[in-house]
Design an enzyme around this catalytic site. Sequence first.
Site, PDB file in Angstrom:
ATOM      1  N   ASP A 194       6.547  -1.375   1.786  1.00 62.92           N
ATOM      2  CA  ASP A 194       6.725  -0.095   1.103  1.00 62.92           C
ATOM      3  C   ASP A 194       6.064  -0.203  -0.276  1.00 62.92           C
ATOM      4  O   ASP A 194       6.398  -1.105  -1.062  1.00 62.92           O
ATOM      5  CB  ASP A 194       8.212   0.237   0.950  1.00 62.92           C
ATOM      6  CG  ASP A 194       8.444   1.666   0.487  1.00 62.92           C
ATOM      7  OD1 ASP A 194       8.862   2.492   1.309  1.00 62.92           O
ATOM      8  OD2 ASP A 194       8.191   1.955  -0.701  1.00 62.92           O
ATOM      9  N   GLU A 237       4.248   6.085   2.724  1.00 62.84           N
ATOM     10  CA  GLU A 237       3.777   4.872   2.053  1.00 62.84           C
ATOM     11  C   GLU A 237       4.318   3.607   2.707  1.00 62.84           C
ATOM     12  O   GLU A 237       4.283   2.528   2.120  1.00 62.84           O
ATOM     13  CB  GLU A 237       4.152   4.895   0.576  1.00 62.84           C
ATOM     14  CG  GLU A 237       5.636   4.758   0.264  1.00 62.84           C
ATOM     15  CD  GLU A 237       6.367   6.094   0.232  1.00 62.84           C
ATOM     16  OE1 GLU A 237       7.406   6.177  -0.440  1.00 62.84           O
ATOM     17  OE2 GLU A 237       5.904   7.056   0.882  1.00 62.84           O
TER      18      GLU A 237
END
Length: 335
Positions: A194, A237
């Site tokens: 992440d 993301e």
Amino acid sequence: MAPVPPLTPLDAVLDLTAATSQVELDRSVVRLAAALVAAEQITLYHLFQPDGGAADDPEAPTTWVRELPDGDERPITALPHCAAAARSGTPQPLSLPGGGVEVAYPIAGDQGLAGLLTARYPHLPDDAQALLAPLLTCYHHHRRLLLALEHDALTGLRNRQTFDLQIWEVIHAAGRPTRRRDEPGGTICFAMFDIDHFKRVNDTFGHLYGDEVLLLFARLLGRSFRQSDLTYRYGGEEFCVVLFGANLERAGRVLERFHTAVADHPFPQVGQQTVSIGFTQVRPDDQPGDLIDRADRALYFAKAHGRNQLCAYEQLVTDGELADTSRVIGGVELF
């Protein structure tokens, strides 16, 4: 019983286009090619560069071939007739010591070579090239279409839909002995990533720069992991990687190098970016949800404890930082 009519090139092309995944397509072209030309053995190869160079450049000194769908890898120079076919763009025969001949057929791509197919015969048939040409052309076009469907348009990585389809194959491969030089014992690890504070990038610099961060991050993934590893854009993301032939210790070293590469990379306008990583070892009896949950819990721990770090689920359980929510009753793991 009426005799079964021989397979025609049109029949083979129609059969080939029914494939809905690259693995299925690769298996189909091998099966159909063997039926078309009555070959004793058919082998399909893709070209790649271990150093990340152009995969379709047969002149590159580091060009390797990978036997598909999931076989051995070797330098193309180990297969002289394949190297000759790649250079010339024409079929190249190789006389076999025990008799017979093996012919390497190049598979033309949009901008170079897409791959190679070899066929082994007791005697070289006169019509083999004419029979195989439409099949190999259709194979290339259908593979290009499947690549577009299976990959994320922005980053070029495999997309979430492909992940959902392939994760079962990954789990089934865990612990299973394989022939591949990069999969000793079938030991596999799974990591989730992440990008830290990505929302702030979009809010501060705009989505155009946010997209550039995602693209550059994906390129770093591609350069940091092997061709045989599987990289995905999981969503937003978030990204994930399947590392073959890697126990927790080896995966940790590889992931730490990637973690450092991200921190050291200059992202235009945005500056430094960092990444949080959670990873775990794949178990042969996993369900996809179990595997994702373990990696995700390790990732959440990393983000909740300062971000910009990597955490292994098993180590967190050993250290008492996370409770292992699985329990075994009568040989069955419950949650």
